[in-house]
Design a protein around this motif. Structure first.
Motif, PDB file in Angstrom:
ATOM      1  N   THR A 492       0.762  -1.237   0.123  1.00 48.49           N
ATOM      2  CA  THR A 492       0.048   0.055   0.125  1.00 48.49           C
ATOM      3  C   THR A 492       1.012   1.264   0.014  1.00 48.49           C
ATOM      4  O   THR A 492       2.046   1.048   0.450  1.00 48.49           O
ATOM      5  CB  THR A 492      -0.873   0.000   1.319  1.00 48.49           C
ATOM      6  N   ILE A 493       0.235   2.464  -0.483  1.00 48.70           N
ATOM      7  CA  ILE A 493       0.857   3.492  -0.137  1.00 48.70           C
ATOM      8  C   ILE A 493      -0.226   4.201   0.543  1.00 48.70           C
ATOM      9  O   ILE A 493      -1.252   5.077   0.165  1.00 48.70           O
ATOM     10  CB  ILE A 493       1.337   4.483  -1.320  1.00 48.70           C
ATOM     11  N   ASP A 494       0.049   4.310   2.098  1.00 50.23           N
ATOM     12  CA  ASP A 494      -1.167   4.570   2.975  1.00 50.23           C
ATOM     13  C   ASP A 494      -0.997   6.210   3.471  1.00 50.23           C
ATOM     14  O   ASP A 494       0.091   6.146   4.086  1.00 50.23           O
ATOM     15  CB  ASP A 494      -1.030   3.505   4.019  1.00 50.23           C
ATOM     16  N   ILE A 495      -1.915   6.965   3.413  1.00 48.55           N
ATOM     17  CA  ILE A 495      -1.750   8.271   3.508  1.00 48.55           C
ATOM     18  C   ILE A 495      -2.076   8.205   5.029  1.00 48.55           C
ATOM     19  O   ILE A 495      -1.640   9.169   5.690  1.00 48.55           O
ATOM     20  CB  ILE A 495      -2.865   9.303   2.986  1.00 48.55           C
ATOM     21  N   MET A 496      -2.401   7.122   5.680  1.00 49.56           N
ATOM     22  CA  MET A 496      -2.559   7.150   7.156  1.00 49.56           C
ATOM     23  C   MET A 496      -1.083   6.743   7.874  1.00 49.56           C
ATOM     24  O   MET A 496      -0.933   7.075   9.140  1.00 49.56           O
ATOM     25  CB  MET A 496      -3.564   6.093   7.672  1.00 49.56           C
TER      26      MET A 496
ATOM     27  N   PHE B 482      -6.632  12.215  10.625  1.00 45.03           N
ATOM     28  CA  PHE B 482      -6.323  11.180  11.299  1.00 45.03           C
ATOM     29  C   PHE B 482      -7.372  10.405  12.138  1.00 45.03           C
ATOM     30  O   PHE B 482      -7.709   9.345  12.241  1.00 45.03           O
ATOM     31  CB  PHE B 482      -5.087  11.132  12.126  1.00 45.03           C
ATOM     32  N   ALA B 485      -9.903   8.889   9.830  1.00 42.54           N
ATOM     33  CA  ALA B 485      -9.655   7.740   9.278  1.00 42.54           C
ATOM     34  C   ALA B 485      -9.817   6.636  10.423  1.00 42.54           C
ATOM     35  O   ALA B 485     -10.255   5.518  10.149  1.00 42.54           O
ATOM     36  CB  ALA B 485      -8.164   7.710   8.985  1.00 42.54           C
ATOM     37  N   GLN B 486      -9.394   7.046  11.736  1.00 44.90           N
ATOM     38  CA  GLN B 486      -9.530   5.908  12.706  1.00 44.90           C
ATOM     39  C   GLN B 486     -11.084   5.724  13.139  1.00 44.90           C
ATOM     40  O   GLN B 486     -11.576   4.642  13.183  1.00 44.90           O
ATOM     41  CB  GLN B 486      -8.807   6.771  14.237  1.00 44.90           C
ATOM     42  N   LEU B 490     -11.230   2.914   8.825  1.00 43.68           N
ATOM     43  CA  LEU B 490     -10.343   2.544   7.555  1.00 43.68           C
ATOM     44  C   LEU B 490      -9.098   1.880   7.878  1.00 43.68           C
ATOM     45  O   LEU B 490      -8.174   2.515   8.610  1.00 43.68           O
ATOM     46  CB  LEU B 490     -10.029   3.851   6.936  1.00 43.68           C
ATOM     47  N   ALA B 491      -8.798   0.763   7.170  1.00 49.56           N
ATOM     48  CA  ALA B 491      -7.550   0.046   7.396  1.00 49.56           C
ATOM     49  C   ALA B 491      -6.423   0.964   6.699  1.00 49.56           C
ATOM     50  O   ALA B 491      -5.423   1.057   7.486  1.00 49.56           O
ATOM     51  CB  ALA B 491      -7.801  -1.245   6.854  1.00 49.56           C
ATOM     52  N   THR B 492      -6.847   1.343   5.587  1.00 46.55           N
ATOM     53  CA  THR B 492      -5.726   2.168   4.838  1.00 46.55           C
ATOM     54  C   THR B 492      -6.591   3.486   4.230  1.00 46.55           C
ATOM     55  O   THR B 492      -7.649   3.011   3.821  1.00 46.55           O
ATOM     56  CB  THR B 492      -4.855   1.568   3.852  1.00 46.55           C
ATOM     57  N   ILE B 493      -5.431   4.355   3.857  1.00 47.74           N
ATOM     58  CA  ILE B 493      -6.096   5.177   2.596  1.00 47.74           C
ATOM     59  C   ILE B 493      -4.925   4.954   1.538  1.00 47.74           C
ATOM     60  O   ILE B 493      -3.915   5.647   1.696  1.00 47.74           O
ATOM     61  CB  ILE B 493      -6.436   6.715   3.142  1.00 47.74           C
ATOM     62  N   ASP B 494      -4.960   4.333   0.765  1.00 50.15           N
ATOM     63  CA  ASP B 494      -4.157   3.614  -0.236  1.00 50.15           C
ATOM     64  C   ASP B 494      -4.045   4.638  -1.395  1.00 50.15           C
ATOM     65  O   ASP B 494      -5.079   4.415  -2.162  1.00 50.15           O
ATOM     66  CB  ASP B 494      -4.106   2.160  -0.230  1.00 50.15           C
ATOM     67  N   GLY B 591     -11.125  10.180   2.141  1.00 52.87           N
ATOM     68  CA  GLY B 591      -9.970  10.360   2.740  1.00 52.87           C
ATOM     69  C   GLY B 591      -8.858  10.835   1.790  1.00 52.87           C
ATOM     70  O   GLY B 591      -8.073  11.732   2.137  1.00 52.87           O
TER      71      GLY B 591
END
Lengths: 680, 680
Positions: A492-496, B482, B485-486, B490-494, B591
């Motif tokens: 992934t390239i995860d913004i989180m 953030f 997202a939590q 969301l697991a990721t924002i890919d 996201g």
């Protein structure tokens, strides 16, 4: 079968090159007019070549260095992507891009005087056809050599990894041609205008102005060679990413089909472009724009039909054709939107012209507002293009990757008609030059009227071409970005991820910094030019009375050196930034950086190009007799807008295309060096 | 224990409010000077209140609508975040922000005339202290009410989810105050200048100009109330996200400590700010800037010491203190960098002034280049701040989330000294107004000299304040991002997800569009103002001879209505965009959109604010006698730069702060509505 069909695609490139040679020979045979015209054309030709040769001197060192770096890195990392074969492909990419630029520009600088002469001797139709043929040589060289290079390397080696080297080579030349050329053309333009028009009070393109030749050289260096190298890069980059993603997304025995599909499609696009050029014929009393549009539409329709057939019969589904068509349509629509925001037939330019009545500040503010607003529709169009391309193709192969392959196909589709797009685009500066030659040779007013009407169409096609260049750079960079992510095996390239956020922010900042640097470069290079022109006016006796000849060559030499020197800092920024972030923060953060620079880069490029184009045409609109006409206070305000817009639309804006593609391909080639980052 | 300590934090807010009341009473008791001065001050005060009341009329409808929407959505979704309690918190947030703005501005419009009178009667020191006290009331109201509101709601309910309602309320008011106020202030400014200075040839702040009062009202409406609401939003938003992430990141019985820690720290920051204000004392012959800096440094040092102690004794480690200090330092450094790019003591502004010699086009180009370049260091600083805050805190609780908590703490740290930062910032427009009143009341030149020197410091503090506002908006938006997202799990924002890429691109475009809209709004609102001033000059006999009084009120009313009407479209864009993307493409794409708008938003805001500030000071530098001085061609060119810079730095730039925070908090509150998106 793989190599047979790839060789077959390469033949498309050969056909285009043969066609280019035929056109070039035909142009060469045409009459170039009076002795005076020949002399001026000769000066422009020599000036353009002087720029190119100065550029090549630096290029040789640069290319040799990168060649060694890649080879050494290859020995250290023992990687599939980074090795001496990649270095060789890099070399070939650089050489072919240089060749395309050199041939295209040589012919363009011959076509300009012949266009002027055709206008003088035979009238509008013949002039249009001459100028367009000159542009077509550039178009055929760019896509012909691009297709030939990529297909031959792939057919011979069967290795898609080393193709990235080719793309890096193309990108490196584009950096020099687009950024260096962009600085050159505006420095010469500003220098010629400021000392000639403003200080000495002599008209534009006046032969007494020592910077006149440099100014005309700039049109060729920036708008012909620079634009050609930019699209050569996009053309090769999108094709290569489609090949690579085709191999990745589809396993099994027919995997090769997906790699060859974009090659064949590009070949078909090239043949379609050739056919399209045959439809460009001026008719007396008709707008030349129509003729140019007809050519583009014919080529596009042929690509659509072929894509449908090829997708169905070769890959058994229409889905891939839809991705191709989505890309093609997005490219055409972005061009149309660009025209809407930069042509005086629409309310935006009229609004800026109206605001000129209250002074230059309101002209600037409204131009910036128009440019910023013009990001809305193109970004949504690109978004829709991505959506459609991904949505229809995903699931045909590996989950996710096959959809990304669809996005790369959209880029290939958008660029499939590059042959004719470049032809239409390069036609503009040739017509512009023809007008300059007509002015400098004191040709009759009727001739100037013809070249002016050709030039005014050229302004529109230039704006459309810029929009297309940005759109295709965006899709190409995106396709390369996805390829990068696949190649370095990022899950992934995860913004989180905090590192990705840092990358996003720093990457987003780079196009701003890059634009600031290129704008400063123009100012500095222009300063050298201004001093030289002032010096000549001061020290050469009788120059302003037309009794003695100015030293054109010295002006060309000075702005050449200034432009190339000023190119170094932005160039280093583009190459070094991804490597620093990759080494420090790792591949995923680098992915964030690329995402950030892609986002702000595309938007900033659209904003700057369209603001610049809109100001330019607002000025022309006023010159056409509105809001007080030429010489009125409104006109003065509009000239300020136009002057601000010059580096926007001809240097900084287009240079961003190079930045976003170059950073992505640098990341891709040097990916084996990046792990998780040495800090954090 | 949780509620005890949270109540304790709330007491910090109460102390600040008591301090504000003491200051306000003291200011109120001071002499306001001659009848003429009182009359003018009264008009400004009334004008400012007229704007606020007009704004409130729309606000009531807006707040009521959102209240109902949240409640109804709550009934439908039965969500923890979206329910009638959130709607109530929204209401409280909106009311408290309004209250802070109203009280702060009322006192500011009283402090201005008393500052002028102090300058007249007692000299520089007393004038400085009066202006600063006026600003301090605003600072204390903003942070006192913010802290009190958040802590009381949290102490009473113990529910961090409904706090987002409070944040949304604060954001909504900020939208009206910052965007509406920003349009108002520039429309009035442009209107007053264009018709008064340019067309009628009367000086700035001349009482014969009907727009003069509106212009002075604008300083209060935009720079005091707008800025206050902006920082109220950041202050509450960062605190709320830290509380929420504290709850999420740390499980077990001591989890509450991490939620209370930011509250206590904010309370300490507020007390430190009060102590800091006591150190702001002018000394004869000394630069007032020094006095203001001393106050800020004292407050910052106190926060650093307290953070170290609190982190160690309450949470058993210094790590959280490091995050806090990182944020605080980044805030101070961004202010310093902003000063570097916008003050004439550094080469950037000097370069722009020099470029003014070659006309307005080069002034504009160099100003844009400086603004774009000024994005470099702040984005790296924010990146380093994020890195440090995450790196030191991650692993103290849940993996990843505890690091994000650290980033939220950095935002809280940066904003901990909001009390004194707002005081310093709001001091500027008060000093500016004092100068205006001195001019309009024909006070002696010595008085004007004192107010001018106070005002010139105010320009620097305003620039620093803008940098701080952008930096804090960035960190706050990031912390809220953030949290979003939590909260939506969301697991990721890919970015490798095509929908996220689309979100990124569209999100990146929004700040460009928003800026374009707000710039257009200024033009349109200014147009209404220009017409009104022209009408008064035309129809009121003897107005230009000073024999009859202009109708100030009508000017105020007209630009109030124009500003509020022009605010609607950008406002709707900010609120509706995230909901559309969230519903269409789902939470992950949303996201991406937030990430994109955060990236380009921060950079564009820095660019526009700093270009504007640099042009402003380049003009002042020339007025100080350089490059030909006042009235020279250089000066004329610099005025064009300043005029372009006005909407850049006072409307569009600061409005972007609101956009990025508002879109994030809207996403957070309405998150329960978004699933995977209805398409794709």
């Amino acid at each position: 079968m793989l190599s047979t069909l790839t060789y077959l695609s390469a033949i498309g490139g050969v056909v285009a090159l043969i066609y280019a040679i035929i056109l070039a020979v035909r142009i060469n045979k045409m009459e170039s007019g009076t002795e005076r015209m020949k002399e001026i054309a000769q000066s422009i030709n020599e000036g353009a070549k002087a720029f190119l040769f100065s550029e090549y001197k630096i290029l040789v060192i640069f290319v040799a260095t990168v060649f060694v770096v890649i080879s050494v890195c290859g020995i250290i990392t023992k990687s599939d992507v980074l090795n001496y074969r990649t270095a060789l492909a890099f070399l070939i990419g650089a050489i072919l891009s240089t060749l395309a630029g050199y041939c295209g520009m040589s012919v363009a600088t011959k076509a300009n005087v012949r266009t002027a002469n055709a206008a003088k001797e035979k009238g509008m139709n013949s002039a249009l056809s001459t100028a367009f043929s000159g542009g077509a040589v550039m178009g055929m060289c760019v896509s012909g050599l691009g297709l030939l290079g990529v297909c031959l390397i792939y057919a011979i080696t069967g290795d898609d990894n080393i193709l990235f080297g080719f793309s890096l080579g193309a990108s490196s030349i584009a950096l020099f041609a687009r950024v260096g050329g962009g600085i050159y053309t505006k420095a010469a333009d500003v220098g010629a205008d400021l000392v000639g028009k403003v200080e000495a009070g002599i008209p534009e393109d006046d032969p007494r102005n020592p910077a006149t030749i440099a100014d005309n050289v700039g049109d060729n260096v920036g708008d012909v060679a620079g634009m050609g190298a930019d699209l050569f890069e996009s053309y090769a980059g999108s094709l290569i990413s489609a090949i690579s993603l085709g191999v990745l997304a589809f396993s099994g025995s027919s995997s090769w089909k997906y790699a060859v599909f974009p090659c064949l499609l590009s070949a078909i696009g090239l043949i379609s472009s050739i056919i399209g050029t045959l439809f460009v014929r001026g008719k007396d009393g008709k707008n030349p724009q129509k003729a140019l549009n007809t050519g583009t539409y014919v080529a596009s329709i042929l690509v659509v039909i072929s894509a449908i057939l090829l997708s169905y019969f070769m890959l058994g589904t229409f889905r891939f054709a839809i991705a191709i068509i989505a890309g093609l349509l997005v490219g055409l629509l972005i061009g149309t939107i660009t025209e809407m925001y930069t042509s005086d037939k629409f309310p935006f330019v009229k609004k800026i012209a109206k605001q000129s009545e209250t002074g230059s500040a309101t002209t600037i503010i409204s131009g910036i507002a128009v440019g910023m607003q013009s990001t809305l529709i193109p970004s949504i169009l690109i978004g829709v293009g991505i959506f459609v391309a991904y949505f229809v193709t995903n699931g045909t192969g590996a989950d996710g990757t096959s959809g990304i392959y669809g996005i790369a196909l959209a880029a290939v589709g958008m660029l499939s008609t590059t042959g004719i797009t470049v032809a239409v685009d390069a036609y503009g500066p040739i017509a512009d030059n023809a007008g300059g030659i007509a002015e400098m040779s004191n040709l009759p007013d009727e001739v100037r009227e013809i070249t002016d009407s050709l030039d005014s169409v050229g302004n529109t096609t230039a704006a459309i071409g810029k929009g297309f260049a940005i759109g295709s750079a965006a899709l190409t960079a995106l396709a390369l970005f996805f390829t990068f992510a696949q190649k370095v095996n990022l899950a992934t390239i995860d913004i989180m991820n905090y590192k990705v956020v840092i990358g996003l922010l720093v990457g987003g900042m780079l196009p701003f910094l890059f634009s600031s640097l290129t704008m400063d470069s123009v100012s500095k290079a222009a300063q050298s030019m201004i001093e030289e022109v002032r010096r000549q006016f001061r020290t050469i006796p009788g120059i302003l009375e037309g009794k003695s000849k100015p030293d054109y060559k010295n002006c060309v030499a000075i702005s050449t050196h200034a432009a190339l020197r000023q190119m170094i800092l932005p160039g280093i920024l583009a190459i070094v930034s991804p490597i620093i972030i990759g080494v420090l923060l790792g591949a995923e953060a680098l992915g964030g950086m690329l995402g950030g620079s892609l986002t702000t880069g595309v938007l900033l490029a659209i904003f700057m190009s369209n603001s610049g184009g809109a100001w330019d045409n607002a000025k022309k609109y006023i010159e056409g007799g509105h809001h007080g006409g030429k010489g009125s206070p409104s006109h003065k305000a509009a000239v300020v807008g136009d002057t601000v817009g010059d580096p926007f639309k001809d240097t900084s804006g287009p240079s961003i295309n190079i930045l976003i593609k170059l950073m992505t391909i640098v990341s891709l080639v040097f990916a084996p060096l990046f792990g998780n980052g040495i800090i954090g």
